[in-house]
Design a protein around this motif. Sequence first.
Motif, PDB file in Angstrom:
ATOM      1  N   ARG A 210      40.823  90.239  57.341  1.00 19.31           N
ATOM      2  CA  ARG A 210      42.028  91.070  57.482  1.00 19.31           C
ATOM      3  C   ARG A 210      41.887  92.349  56.646  1.00 19.31           C
ATOM      4  O   ARG A 210      42.186  93.448  57.105  1.00 19.31           O
ATOM      5  CB  ARG A 210      43.261  90.281  57.048  1.00 19.31           C
ATOM      6  CG  ARG A 210      44.575  90.964  57.320  1.00 19.31           C
ATOM      7  CD  ARG A 210      45.782  90.161  56.845  1.00 19.31           C
ATOM      8  NE  ARG A 210      45.670  88.712  56.905  1.00 19.31           N
ATOM      9  CZ  ARG A 210      45.916  87.960  57.983  1.00 19.31           C
ATOM     10  NH1 ARG A 210      46.300  88.530  59.107  1.00 19.31           N
ATOM     11  NH2 ARG A 210      45.793  86.653  57.938  1.00 19.31           N
ATOM     12  N   LEU A 211      41.380  92.218  55.429  1.00 18.83           N
ATOM     13  CA  LEU A 211      41.156  93.385  54.570  1.00 18.83           C
ATOM     14  C   LEU A 211      40.113  94.320  55.181  1.00 18.83           C
ATOM     15  O   LEU A 211      40.272  95.541  55.155  1.00 18.83           O
ATOM     16  CB  LEU A 211      40.723  92.943  53.169  1.00 18.83           C
ATOM     17  CG  LEU A 211      41.790  92.287  52.308  1.00 18.83           C
ATOM     18  CD1 LEU A 211      41.162  91.648  51.069  1.00 18.83           C
ATOM     19  CD2 LEU A 211      42.867  93.282  51.915  1.00 18.83           C
ATOM     20  N   ARG A 212      39.051  93.741  55.730  1.00 22.38           N
ATOM     21  CA  ARG A 212      38.009  94.553  56.360  1.00 22.38           C
ATOM     22  C   ARG A 212      38.573  95.318  57.539  1.00 22.38           C
ATOM     23  O   ARG A 212      38.288  96.501  57.728  1.00 22.38           O
ATOM     24  CB  ARG A 212      36.824  93.700  56.803  1.00 22.38           C
ATOM     25  CG  ARG A 212      35.654  94.564  57.304  1.00 22.38           C
ATOM     26  CD  ARG A 212      34.727  93.819  58.236  1.00 22.38           C
ATOM     27  NE  ARG A 212      35.373  93.249  59.394  1.00 22.38           N
ATOM     28  CZ  ARG A 212      35.748  93.932  60.493  1.00 22.38           C
ATOM     29  NH1 ARG A 212      35.590  95.227  60.567  1.00 22.38           N
ATOM     30  NH2 ARG A 212      36.299  93.303  61.517  1.00 22.38           N
ATOM     31  N   ARG A 213      39.409  94.675  58.329  1.00 18.14           N
ATOM     32  CA  ARG A 213      40.032  95.349  59.477  1.00 18.14           C
ATOM     33  C   ARG A 213      40.931  96.496  59.026  1.00 18.14           C
ATOM     34  O   ARG A 213      40.966  97.546  59.655  1.00 18.14           O
ATOM     35  CB  ARG A 213      40.838  94.344  60.310  1.00 18.14           C
ATOM     36  CG  ARG A 213      39.979  93.383  61.093  1.00 18.14           C
ATOM     37  CD  ARG A 213      40.837  92.412  61.875  1.00 18.14           C
ATOM     38  NE  ARG A 213      40.040  91.405  62.549  1.00 18.14           N
ATOM     39  CZ  ARG A 213      40.537  90.477  63.336  1.00 18.14           C
ATOM     40  NH1 ARG A 213      41.848  90.408  63.562  1.00 18.14           N
ATOM     41  NH2 ARG A 213      39.746  89.598  63.908  1.00 18.14           N
TER      42      ARG A 213
ATOM     43  N   ALA B  97      49.466  80.464  66.449  1.00 17.14           N
ATOM     44  CA  ALA B  97      49.008  81.552  65.591  1.00 17.14           C
ATOM     45  C   ALA B  97      47.484  81.530  65.478  1.00 17.14           C
ATOM     46  O   ALA B  97      46.870  80.469  65.422  1.00 17.14           O
ATOM     47  CB  ALA B  97      49.627  81.420  64.204  1.00 17.14           C
ATOM     48  N   ILE B  98      46.914  82.702  65.459  1.00 14.24           N
ATOM     49  CA  ILE B  98      45.474  82.823  65.266  1.00 14.24           C
ATOM     50  C   ILE B  98      45.237  83.121  63.792  1.00 14.24           C
ATOM     51  O   ILE B  98      45.752  84.099  63.252  1.00 14.24           O
ATOM     52  CB  ILE B  98      44.896  83.955  66.136  1.00 14.24           C
ATOM     53  CG1 ILE B  98      45.126  83.636  67.609  1.00 14.24           C
ATOM     54  CG2 ILE B  98      43.419  84.150  65.833  1.00 14.24           C
ATOM     55  CD1 ILE B  98      44.722  84.754  68.541  1.00 14.24           C
ATOM     56  N   LEU B  99      44.494  82.240  63.157  1.00 13.20           N
ATOM     57  CA  LEU B  99      44.211  82.404  61.741  1.00 13.20           C
ATOM     58  C   LEU B  99      42.905  83.158  61.563  1.00 13.20           C
ATOM     59  O   LEU B  99      41.918  82.879  62.224  1.00 13.20           O
ATOM     60  CB  LEU B  99      44.117  81.042  61.057  1.00 13.20           C
ATOM     61  CG  LEU B  99      45.375  80.182  61.120  1.00 13.20           C
ATOM     62  CD1 LEU B  99      45.127  78.820  60.475  1.00 13.20           C
ATOM     63  CD2 LEU B  99      46.530  80.884  60.432  1.00 13.20           C
ATOM     64  N   ILE B 100      42.934  84.131  60.668  1.00 14.44           N
ATOM     65  CA  ILE B 100      41.704  84.826  60.316  1.00 14.44           C
ATOM     66  C   ILE B 100      41.567  84.798  58.805  1.00 14.44           C
ATOM     67  O   ILE B 100      42.560  84.658  58.076  1.00 14.44           O
ATOM     68  CB  ILE B 100      41.662  86.279  60.832  1.00 14.44           C
ATOM     69  CG1 ILE B 100      42.756  87.130  60.195  1.00 14.44           C
ATOM     70  CG2 ILE B 100      41.750  86.321  62.336  1.00 14.44           C
ATOM     71  CD1 ILE B 100      42.595  88.603  60.464  1.00 14.44           C
ATOM     72  N   ARG B 101      40.354  84.913  58.353  1.00 13.77           N
ATOM     73  CA  ARG B 101      40.108  84.954  56.919  1.00 13.77           C
ATOM     74  C   ARG B 101      40.792  86.190  56.339  1.00 13.77           C
ATOM     75  O   ARG B 101      40.858  87.230  56.972  1.00 13.77           O
ATOM     76  CB  ARG B 101      38.609  85.019  56.651  1.00 13.77           C
ATOM     77  CG  ARG B 101      37.845  83.799  57.094  1.00 13.77           C
ATOM     78  CD  ARG B 101      36.335  83.952  56.928  1.00 13.77           C
ATOM     79  NE  ARG B 101      35.995  84.490  55.617  1.00 13.77           N
ATOM     80  CZ  ARG B 101      34.958  85.309  55.400  1.00 13.77           C
ATOM     81  NH1 ARG B 101      34.182  85.706  56.392  1.00 13.77           N
ATOM     82  NH2 ARG B 101      34.697  85.749  54.193  1.00 13.77           N
ATOM     83  N   GLU B 102      41.281  86.067  55.122  1.00 14.10           N
ATOM     84  CA  GLU B 102      41.934  87.200  54.461  1.00 14.10           C
ATOM     85  C   GLU B 102      40.953  88.343  54.245  1.00 14.10           C
ATOM     86  O   GLU B 102      41.318  89.511  54.388  1.00 14.10           O
ATOM     87  CB  GLU B 102      42.563  86.771  53.140  1.00 14.10           C
ATOM     88  CG  GLU B 102      43.410  87.844  52.493  1.00 14.10           C
ATOM     89  CD  GLU B 102      44.611  88.292  53.326  1.00 14.10           C
ATOM     90  OE1 GLU B 102      45.079  89.425  53.101  1.00 14.10           O
ATOM     91  OE2 GLU B 102      45.082  87.541  54.192  1.00 14.10           O
TER      92      GLU B 102
END
Length: 166
Positions: free
Chosen positions: A10-13, A2-7
């Motif tokens: 994720r909200l910005r995306r 899994a690729i982890l990204i900051r929450e």
Amino acid sequence: MAILIREVERLRRELDATLEGDPWYGLAVSRILEGIDASKAAAHPVNGAHSIWELVAHMTAWVNETNRRLRGGVHGTPVEGDWPAVAPTTADSWRAACSALRQAHVDLARTLTAIDDPDLGRQIAGPQVDASGQPVTFYQTAVGLLQHDAYHAGQIALLKKALGLA
């Protein structure tokens, strides 16, 4: 793996997808607004409903208000007002209204990117509470804006259809 990204990323995306991307629920706001001129944007094809232009101004005001809150501002009504008055209905004013919405999204995306994930649980300044009586957090505020944009995007799409443009 899994690729982890900051929450916050994720909200910005999700924010970017709402305006310019490919959201799962349909077209992005910018795509819905394509082909709408100033006179159509100002029209009221559905009795008792807001115009597309009024919705764009309202959305812009609430994106700006969300940004203000995430920067430490106290919960309140947008500086522009909940339903800002529409400028004279010229092509230049309509382009400016659409540009203001885009810029508001850019500014909010920049603010989101500067927030650390643990801060998403922080309370927004002021006494605002949610339906369960709990203080409203940065996360709830950001997600609420995404929901607000999606809701009004649907309204704009329906108004566009009512105008015979879709």
